[in-house]
Each structure stands twice: as C-alpha cells, then as structure tokens.
Enzyme design. Structure first.
Site, short mmCIF file in Angstrom:
data_model
loop_
_atom_site.label_atom_id
_atom_site.label_comp_id
_atom_site.label_asym_id
_atom_site.label_seq_id
_atom_site.Cartn_x
_atom_site.Cartn_y
_atom_site.Cartn_z
N SER A 140 2.74 0.37 -18.80
CA SER A 140 2.70 1.79 -19.16
C SER A 140 2.20 2.55 -17.95
O SER A 140 1.62 1.95 -17.02
CB SER A 140 1.70 1.97 -20.31
OG SER A 140 1.34 3.32 -20.49
N TYR A 153 -6.44 0.23 -24.83
CA TYR A 153 -5.05 0.25 -24.35
C TYR A 153 -5.00 0.26 -22.82
O TYR A 153 -4.26 -0.51 -22.20
CB TYR A 153 -4.38 1.50 -24.92
CG TYR A 153 -2.89 1.62 -24.69
CD1 TYR A 153 -1.99 1.11 -25.63
CD2 TYR A 153 -2.37 2.25 -23.57
CE1 TYR A 153 -0.62 1.23 -25.45
CE2 TYR A 153 -1.01 2.38 -23.37
CZ TYR A 153 -0.14 1.87 -24.32
OH TYR A 153 1.22 1.99 -24.13
P1 NAD Z 1 6.38 0.66 -31.62
O1 NAD Z 1 5.17 0.88 -32.44
O2 NAD Z 1 7.62 1.44 -31.90
O3 NAD Z 1 6.75 -0.89 -31.59
C1 NAD Z 1 5.77 -1.87 -31.35
C2 NAD Z 1 6.18 -3.14 -32.08
O4 NAD Z 1 5.17 -4.13 -31.82
C3 NAD Z 1 6.27 -2.96 -33.60
O5 NAD Z 1 7.51 -3.43 -34.09
C4 NAD Z 1 5.10 -3.79 -34.11
O6 NAD Z 1 5.35 -4.40 -35.38
C5 NAD Z 1 4.96 -4.84 -33.01
N1 NAD Z 1 3.62 -5.43 -33.04
C6 NAD Z 1 2.43 -4.78 -32.99
N2 NAD Z 1 1.44 -5.66 -33.16
C7 NAD Z 1 2.01 -6.89 -33.31
C8 NAD Z 1 1.50 -8.19 -33.54
N3 NAD Z 1 0.18 -8.42 -33.70
N4 NAD Z 1 2.36 -9.23 -33.62
C9 NAD Z 1 3.70 -9.00 -33.52
N5 NAD Z 1 4.24 -7.79 -33.33
C10 NAD Z 1 3.40 -6.75 -33.23
O7 NAD Z 1 5.89 0.92 -30.11
P2 NAD Z 1 6.69 1.21 -28.75
O8 NAD Z 1 6.38 2.60 -28.37
O9 NAD Z 1 8.08 0.74 -28.81
O10 NAD Z 1 5.82 0.30 -27.76
C11 NAD Z 1 6.30 -0.92 -27.22
C12 NAD Z 1 5.53 -1.20 -25.94
O11 NAD Z 1 5.76 -0.16 -25.00
C13 NAD Z 1 4.02 -1.30 -26.12
O12 NAD Z 1 3.50 -2.35 -25.34
C14 NAD Z 1 3.54 0.02 -25.60
O13 NAD Z 1 2.24 -0.05 -25.10
C15 NAD Z 1 4.54 0.28 -24.49
N6 NAD Z 1 4.64 1.67 -24.10
C16 NAD Z 1 4.98 2.63 -25.02
C17 NAD Z 1 5.03 3.95 -24.64
C18 NAD Z 1 5.38 5.04 -25.60
O14 NAD Z 1 5.16 6.20 -25.27
N7 NAD Z 1 5.95 4.75 -26.76
C19 NAD Z 1 4.75 4.31 -23.31
C20 NAD Z 1 4.41 3.31 -22.41
C21 NAD Z 1 4.36 1.99 -22.82
#
Ligand code: NAD
Length: 258
Positions: A140, A153
């Site tokens: 991120s 985080y």
């Molecule tokens: P999201 O909430 O849409 O998806 C995250 C997924 O991870 C979900 O399907 C959830 O069920 C799964 N998950 C969470 N805990 C879990 C566990 N204990 N075991 C198995 N699965 C688990 O989130 P997203 O925005 O798609 O985020 C995905 C990645 O991208 C993350 O690592 C997040 O930090 C990173 N990210 C997101 C953003 C953003 O703005 N959305 C920005 C930078 C980085």
C-alpha cells in the site's frame, strides 16, 4: 472495466491469490485466470468465493479454497506448488493508538504479515525446484508512508515491504522475483467500510472523507480501480519483468511524490 494492456501467458502455471473473494484480490484472480493460469482463490469468505467462481468466464480455472489466514499452518500448506503467489488479504482498523484494540493489532499483523511469510515459506521450495516464481505482495502507499490512526495497518505494510525485499534477495538465484504493489485508495469494500471510522476520528461528515482525507495527499483526485492494480500485478508476472525484483511499485496518484 480496465482493458488488459499486458500480454501474459501463464498456461500450465498455478497462481494463488489470498483475499480473492473481494476487491483487489478478486480482480487479480480474474486477471491471472484470463492469462491461462489455474488460480487457487483463497479467502475466509466462502460466499464471496462462490460469487467469484460463478461470475467468472466459463473457461476460467478457479479453485476456491476457504481458509482463515490466522490458521498459519493452513496458510503454509495451501501455498505448496504455486508458481505465482499474490499476498493480498487484508483488513483495516482506524483508531488512535491509545485506544487501538490490542486483539485487532495482533490479528492485522497475523493476517497481513505473518501469513504472507508462511505462504512464501510454503511456496518457495516448489518455485526453486522449477526455477521460476513470482511473489507479488499487495502492500500500500501505507507501506511507504504513515497515516495517523492506522498503527497496525501501517506497521504490517512496512513489515511486508521488508519481507518482500528479503524474498527478492534469496529468490534471485532461483528465478523467483518478489515485489510490492503499493496503491493509494482503491474502490473496494475495504475503503467503503472505513468511511464511517475516518469520519469519526477526523471529526468531519462522511461525505467529505473521500475528498478531504483519502484523496488529500494524492495529486490524482480519484480512487484507483481494482483492475488497474491487477494489471500491474500481471505485468510483474511477465517474462520481461524478470529483472524487476525487490521493488515497490506505487499506484498512488502521486502521493509519494511529495
Ligand atoms: P477487501 O475488504 O475488498 O478484500 C479483502 C479480502 O481479504 C476479503 O475478501 C476478506 O474476506 C479477505 N480476508 C480478510 N481477512 C482474512 C483472513 N483472516 N483470512 C482469509 N481472508 C481474509 O479489501 P481490498 O481493498 O481489496 O484489499 C486487498 C488488499 O489491498 C489488502 O491487503 C489491502 O491492505 C490492500 N490495499 C487496499 C487499498 C484500498 O484502498 N482498498 C489500498 C492499498 C492497499
């Protein structure tokens, strides 16, 4: 939907994506499946995985695996035999440090740092044996910069950056690259869920959170799309990206240019 701009052929390869039931993970699973890979889609959300599989093109090879990544032995086992590993699963809690729930801190570090370590540990022997592998860690902008109220985080993502670089150093002699992709705010449920929390800790109405908090440090005043992140992941899996290792690729709209 962002069109595919990267030519990627992963026929005969197995790709594992964690957190594949939603957001960025879902986009990565579909993108890698479109390149011909068999995709092991791992998530704790069985219903979300079912939706991923039922909504995918008929020729997509998707294997849904329900697993909670706090089961670290399970995480290590599920990664055995994969050629591409996308460490993506994550969660967010927004609280001042003095109020930060200790159990949430522990869970975030477990899912977002220790599980990736165990998945990499499970995947590397097979990758080394075949002389090829791609580890892509969805970090991120918070792997490169801190923001207030996100202690767990930010700590987990900074740790993931270190894990990724170490993987790159050890993997290079075996044809394995490891890189981070570092998006700013992406249009996913994770972001939608934190709007209320951000509104509370920053003391502003919810309808001002996206513009005044999330996009404040981004030169580009829009959210990133999950498919844009997936396309960057696809590029890192190509042959011509074989010299790119130990790096972090920001998709941050200029945030880290400050
Ligand atoms: P999201 O909430 O849409 O998806 C995250 C997924 O991870 C979900 O399907 C959830 O069920 C799964 N998950 C969470 N805990 C879990 C566990 N204990 N075991 C198995 N699965 C688990 O989130 P997203 O925005 O798609 O985020 C995905 C990645 O991208 C993350 O690592 C997040 O930090 C990173 N990210 C997101 C953003 C953003 O703005 N959305 C920005 C930078 C980085």
């Amino acid at each position: 939907m962002t069109p595919h701009s990267v030519t990627l052929d992963l026929a005969g390869r197995t790709a594992l994506v964690t957190g594949a039931a939603s957001g960025i993970g879902r986009a990565c699973a579909l993108r890698l499946a479109a390149s011909g890979a068999t995709v092991r889609a791992v998530d704790r959300d069985t219903e979300g995985l079912e939706k991923l599989v039922s909504g995918a093109p008929a020729d997509a090879r998707l294997e849904a695996v329900t697993l909670d990544l706090t089961d670290l032995d399970g995480a290590e086992r599920v990664a055995e035999g994969c050629d591409v590993l996308v460490n993506n699963a994550g969660l967010q809690v927004v609280r001042p440090l003095q109020e930060f729930p200790t159990d949430a801190f522990h869970t975030i570090l477990t899912v977002m740092l220790e599980a990736p370590f165990r998945l990499i540990r499970g995947a590397l022997p097979g990758m080394y044996q075949r002389g090829w592998g791609r580890v892509v860690n969805i970090s991120s902008v918070h792997g490169l910069r801190a923001s207030a109220y996100k202690a767990a985080y930010v700590a987990a993502k900074h740790g993931l950056e270190g894990l990724s670089k170490t993987t790159a150093l050890e993997g290079a002699a075996h044809g394995v690259t490891a890189n981070c992709v570092c998006p700013a705010y992406v249009r996913t449920p994770l972001v939608e869920r934190q709007i209320a929390d951000q509104s509370r800790v920053h003391g502003i109405p919810e309808d001002r959170v996206v513009s005044e908090v999330m996009l404040a440090d981004s030169a580009l005043k829009r959210l990133v799309e999950p498919e844009e992140v997936a396309e960057a992941v696809a590029y890192l899996c190509t042959g011509p990206a074989g010299a790119i290792t130990g790096t972090s690729l920001p998709l941050d709209g200029g945030w880290t240019a400050h």
